[in-house]
Design an enzyme around this catalytic site. Structure first.
Site, PDB file in Angstrom:
ATOM      1  N   SER A 195       4.958 -17.936  24.739  1.00  0.00           N
ATOM      2  CA  SER A 195       4.798 -16.478  24.716  1.00  0.00           C
ATOM      3  C   SER A 195       3.698 -15.944  25.622  1.00  0.00           C
ATOM      4  O   SER A 195       2.888 -15.101  25.217  1.00  0.00           O
ATOM      5  CB  SER A 195       4.540 -15.985  23.293  1.00  0.00           C
ATOM      6  OG  SER A 195       5.664 -16.214  22.519  1.00  0.00           O
ATOM      7  N   SER A 196       3.708 -16.409  26.854  1.00  0.00           N
ATOM      8  CA  SER A 196       2.736 -15.850  27.799  1.00  0.00           C
ATOM      9  C   SER A 196       3.022 -14.370  28.035  1.00  0.00           C
ATOM     10  O   SER A 196       2.095 -13.570  28.174  1.00  0.00           O
ATOM     11  CB  SER A 196       2.746 -16.629  29.113  1.00  0.00           C
ATOM     12  OG  SER A 196       4.048 -16.664  29.653  1.00  0.00           O
ATOM     13  N   ASP A 255       6.514 -12.877  18.540  1.00  0.00           N
ATOM     14  CA  ASP A 255       5.527 -13.305  19.536  1.00  0.00           C
ATOM     15  C   ASP A 255       4.347 -12.338  19.599  1.00  0.00           C
ATOM     16  O   ASP A 255       3.190 -12.740  19.653  1.00  0.00           O
ATOM     17  CB  ASP A 255       6.174 -13.408  20.918  1.00  0.00           C
ATOM     18  CG  ASP A 255       7.378 -14.333  20.931  1.00  0.00           C
ATOM     19  OD1 ASP A 255       7.548 -15.085  19.952  1.00  0.00           O
ATOM     20  OD2 ASP A 255       8.146 -14.295  21.902  1.00  0.00           O
TER      21      ASP A 255
HETATM   22  C1  GLA Z   1      11.481 -15.835  21.802  1.00  0.00           C
HETATM   23  C2  GLA Z   1      11.475 -14.387  21.349  1.00  0.00           C
HETATM   24  C3  GLA Z   1      11.076 -14.278  19.868  1.00  0.00           C
HETATM   25  C4  GLA Z   1      11.910 -15.215  18.999  1.00  0.00           C
HETATM   26  C5  GLA Z   1      11.958 -16.622  19.612  1.00  0.00           C
HETATM   27  C6  GLA Z   1      12.898 -17.524  18.884  1.00  0.00           C
HETATM   28  O1  GLA Z   1      10.188 -16.367  21.766  1.00  0.00           O
HETATM   29  O2  GLA Z   1      10.592 -13.618  22.123  1.00  0.00           O
HETATM   30  O3  GLA Z   1      11.188 -12.939  19.441  1.00  0.00           O
HETATM   31  O4  GLA Z   1      13.190 -14.702  18.807  1.00  0.00           O
HETATM   32  O5  GLA Z   1      12.328 -16.604  20.967  1.00  0.00           O
HETATM   33  O6  GLA Z   1      12.468 -17.734  17.596  1.00  0.00           O
END
Ligand code: GLA
Length: 385
Positions: free
Chosen positions: A126-127, A172
């Site tokens: 999640s950068s 995230d």
């Molecule tokens: C990505 C999305 C999140 C989530 C994940 C899977 O990171 O940004 O919102 O859906 O995938 O869990």
């Protein structure tokens, strides 16, 4: 790259724009213990913020110009605050958030911003959410907008939808903004109620193996999965109008729909039902300190993501499979949206070196690629530096 200090950020800003920034913000990446692809289904997730983070230094301007510099790309991008539009570059994560502020009536003058960080990109950590949260937090301070963290999370998520084109869930951004050291966050994505669950890892470690691949399907298939789940709910709603989300469905009711929805839609729904149940049981495992039980749930999640939800890839399957051949690995699964990025591994103390050697060696041999290794250290959420 190590954690950056305030002075280093201020220096970077001075080198780029001359003078001092008005403020500096740090926003972390995240892992997710369990609860994958459940957030946009209004289910449960269990993420934790990690020590790898994005850093921004920002200063108000008096005109409408927006000057953005990414130290990691070595690139400057310029825009006008009154005509914000996606650019197809890293700058969209910043411009999208600025656009949310404009839309909410917090009209700002332009600003200068320097960004750097140490969250590996495309690794499922999640950068992009970390950038969006850093900018939301920074603009809120800079403009004295007085928005609370939850509002900022929602603006960051909306920015991802509108400027990056991914209909992501809330996990995230929530994890980046609300993270707490040594804790995971049990978040109910429907009510947005949350509680911190202590990550008591006595005798165990969480380690990530980065496959160093990101398949191009990642964004398009993500939106398709979301649609498939919506389709499943709509089909069941025709008989059960009170259903809003897959969590309202029992396994028995879903079983009654066998053959009454497209097979892929059925598979997606059954994975999501199973994952929500697994997550709640995993929270009990964590509370009891039963990490062996938690580990086997991580394994089950990977199987579900790979076979029923179909968001894994050969590299992730291989990394998870080969890790599990070592007896000290209690559980291994892909993390995040899928089609590349990292696996998360629950490994007994005393065997880290051995497991790392086994997994990275086998990955190199089989895939002809190196896997990066990160030991997970949890961290607090978005803050001023
Ligand atoms: C990505 C999305 C999140 C989530 C994940 C899977 O990171 O940004 O919102 O859906 O995938 O869990």
């Amino acid at each position: 790259m190590q954690t950056l200090s305030r002075n280093e950020l201020a220096q970077l800003f001075d080198n780029t724009f001359q003078g001092a920034p008005d403020l500096i913000v740090r926003s972390p990446g995240r892992i997710n213990i369990i609860g994958e692809h459940t957030d946009y289904n209004n289910g449960y997730v269990l993420p934790a913020a990690i020590s790898q983070a994005v850093y921004i230094a920002i200063r108000r301007r008096t005109d409408n110009a927006v000057h953005l510099y990414s130290a990691d790309y070595g690139q400057m991008i310029k825009a006008d605050i009154s005509e914000l539009a996606p650019t197809g570059t890293w700058a969209d994560y910043i411009l999208g958030v600025a656009d949310q502020f404009q839309g909410a009536g917090h009209t700002s003058p332009g600003f200068e911003l320097v960004m750097t960080g140490n969250i590996p990109m495309g690794a499922g950590l999640s950068s992009s959410a970390a950038i969006e949260c850093a900018v939301a937090f920074g603009l809120n301070e800079l403009l004295d907008a007085g928005l609370d963290r939850l509002r900022l999370v929602k603006m960051a998520q909306a920015a991802e939808h509108t400027f990056a084109g991914v209909r992501c869930g809330i996990m995230d951004m929530f994890a980046s903004m609300f993270g707490k050291k040594d804790h995971a966050i049990l978040l109910d994505c429907r009510s947005l109620d949350y509680q911190y669950v202590p990550l008591l890892m006595d005798g165990y470690n969480l380690v990530l193996f980065n496959s160093n691949v990101k398949h191009s399907l990642a964004f398009s298939e993500y939106n398709v999965r979301r649609q498939e789940c919506e389709q499943g709910v709509a089909i069941m709603q025709s008989q059960y109008p009170s259903f809003h989300d897959l969590r309202d469905v029992t396994p028995q009711i879903l079983a009654d729909f066998t053959g009454r929805m497209p097979e892929n839609v059925f598979k997606r729904c059954s994975y999501v039902l199973g994952e929500n149940a697994r997550l709640l049981a995993a929270c009990d495992d964590l509370k009891k300190g039963d990490l062996a039980a938690l580990g086997s749930k991580l394994n089950d999640t990977h199987v579900g993501l790979s076979q029923s939800y179909q968001v894994s890839c050969p590299e992730l399957d291989f990394l998870a499979d080969v890790a599990r051949t070592h007896p000290a690995v209690q559980g291994a699964r892909m993390v995040g949206g899928g089609f590349g990025g990292c696996t998360i591994n629950l490994i007994k103390d005393g065997f880290l070196g051995e497991v790392i050697e086994t997994v990275t060696g086998a990955y190199q041999q089989k895939m002809n690629k190196s896997a990066d290794v990160y030991q997970v250290i949890t961290a607090d959420g978005t803050s001023l530096l």
